[in-house]
Scaffold this active site. Structure first.
Site, PDB file in Angstrom:
ATOM      1  N   LEU A   1     -26.059 -32.123  69.322  1.00 26.23           N
ATOM      2  CA  LEU A   1     -26.340 -32.349  67.897  1.00 26.23           C
ATOM      3  C   LEU A   1     -26.628 -33.823  67.631  1.00 26.23           C
ATOM      4  CD1 LEU A   1     -23.562 -30.199  66.170  1.00 26.23           C
ATOM      5  CD2 LEU A   1     -25.911 -29.532  66.757  1.00 26.23           C
TER       6      LEU A   1
ATOM      7  N   ASN B   1     -16.524 -26.862  68.892  1.00 28.56           N
ATOM      8  CA  ASN B   1     -17.276 -26.248  69.995  1.00 28.56           C
ATOM      9  C   ASN B   1     -16.289 -25.590  70.953  1.00 28.56           C
ATOM     10  OD1 ASN B   1     -19.535 -25.800  71.836  1.00 28.56           O
ATOM     11  ND2 ASN B   1     -18.689 -27.452  73.088  1.00 28.56           N
TER      12      ASN B   1
ATOM     13  N   HIS C   1     -15.904 -24.674  74.989  1.00 27.96           N
ATOM     14  CA  HIS C   1     -16.496 -25.075  76.264  1.00 27.96           C
ATOM     15  C   HIS C   1     -15.770 -24.352  77.414  1.00 27.96           C
ATOM     16  CE1 HIS C   1     -18.469 -27.557  79.230  1.00 27.96           C
ATOM     17  NE2 HIS C   1     -17.297 -27.765  79.796  1.00 27.96           N
TER      18      HIS C   1
ATOM     19  N   ASP D   1     -18.494 -34.467  68.721  1.00 27.19           N
ATOM     20  CA  ASP D   1     -19.013 -35.792  68.369  1.00 27.19           C
ATOM     21  C   ASP D   1     -20.377 -35.942  69.029  1.00 27.19           C
ATOM     22  OD1 ASP D   1     -18.536 -36.339  71.028  1.00 27.19           O
ATOM     23  OD2 ASP D   1     -16.836 -37.683  70.659  1.00 27.19           O
TER      24      ASP D   1
HETATM   25  C1  GRF Z   1     -19.360 -19.751  76.349  1.00 22.27           C
HETATM   26  O1  GRF Z   1     -18.816 -19.632  77.624  1.00 22.27           O
HETATM   27  C2  GRF Z   1     -19.090 -21.099  75.755  1.00 22.27           C
HETATM   28  O2  GRF Z   1     -17.943 -21.683  76.249  1.00 22.27           O
HETATM   29  C3  GRF Z   1     -20.274 -21.910  76.185  1.00 22.27           C
HETATM   30  O3  GRF Z   1     -21.358 -21.007  76.122  1.00 22.27           O
HETATM   31  C4  GRF Z   1     -20.882 -19.687  76.356  1.00 22.27           C
HETATM   32  C5  GRF Z   1     -21.414 -18.838  75.250  1.00 22.27           C
HETATM   33  O4  GRF Z   1     -21.148 -17.484  75.450  1.00 22.27           O
HETATM   34  N1  GRF Z   1     -20.441 -23.058  75.342  1.00 22.27           N
HETATM   35  P1  GRF Z   1     -21.480 -16.401  74.334  1.00 22.27           P
HETATM   36  O5  GRF Z   1     -22.928 -16.593  73.920  1.00 22.27           O
HETATM   37  O6  GRF Z   1     -20.536 -16.603  73.196  1.00 22.27           O
HETATM   38  O7  GRF Z   1     -21.288 -15.083  75.026  1.00 22.27           O
END
Ligand code: GRF
Length: 212
Positions: A92, A106, A108, A140
């Protein structure tokens, strides 16, 4: 709490948030789902559920500053109190970050600050770690660098490949992300741009995982 979810792909986290809302365990109202990819399966799911959708595509050679401005405008029109990146695969820029300071989170697929970036599960395997997991953090301007809100751990098994590890991590993502959204909605977690803190101002307490 009105929330907008940003997606690029499958949308399993979006589904998990909606399931938790339906179950009464996530006190959020999804006022929009925004994607950079027209064909994202997550968009179809949102449309089927009656959630307003927007697409702000970014193609090769497009002006990124312009895209960031458009993205911020589309999201702002939906008037969210919280923005959730759930598989949104773009960094972003200032327009959105400055408009919603500390209001963007987010999820991750690794235990940050280890293994940021696009290939968390692959990098965790290559790093030889025996425990991995997922992290929900404030966004961020860096790549997965914002303050950590909550984490959940999973074991790395001897016969794992990136897909099997990611699938195990996602089970935890689907529990943790709706839980964090709920805790933000209820004020159990307070966000600000520089740190994450509990309502009593104890900055360290909020850095432990919420009860999931
Ligand atoms: C997830 O594993 C998330 O941690 C990462 O991207 C993936 C997205 O999965 N940032 P989905 O589209 O929600 O199935």
């Amino acid at each position: 709490m009105n929330a907008v979810v940003l997606v690029s792909g499958r949308g399993s986290n979006l589904r998990a948030i909606c399931a938790a809302i339906d179950a009464g365990t996530c006190d959020a109202n999804l006022v929009g789902v925004v994607s950079d990819r027209k064909g994202a399966a997550a968009l179809q799911f949102a449309e089927d559920r009656g959630i307003p959708t927007r697409v702000v595509p970014l193609r090769k050679g497009d002006d990124r500053e312009l895209w960031n401005t458009r993205l911020a405008a589309e999201v702002a029109q939906l008037e969210p109190e919280l923005i959730v990146l759930a598989g949104f695969m773009r960094l972003l820029g200032p327009p959105l970050l400055e408009r919603f300071p500390g209001r963007i989170i987010n999820v991750h697929p690794a235990l940050l600050p280890s293994f940021p970036g696009h290939s968390g599960p692959r990098d965790a395997l290559d790093g030889g770690v025996k425990i991995s997991g997922c992290t929900v953090h404030v966004v961020d301007s860096g790549v997965d660098t914002g303050p950590i809100i909550a984490q959940a751990a999973v074991p790395v098994l001897a016969d794992d490949d990136a897909d099997s590890l990611h699938a195990r991590i996602q089970i935890q993502e689907h529990r943790l992300l709706p839980c964090v959204i709920h805790q933000i909605a209820t004020g159990a977690i307070a966000l600000d741009p520089l740190r994450v803190r509990a309502p009593d101002g104890d900055a360290t307490r909020s850095l432990t995982a919420p009860d999931v």
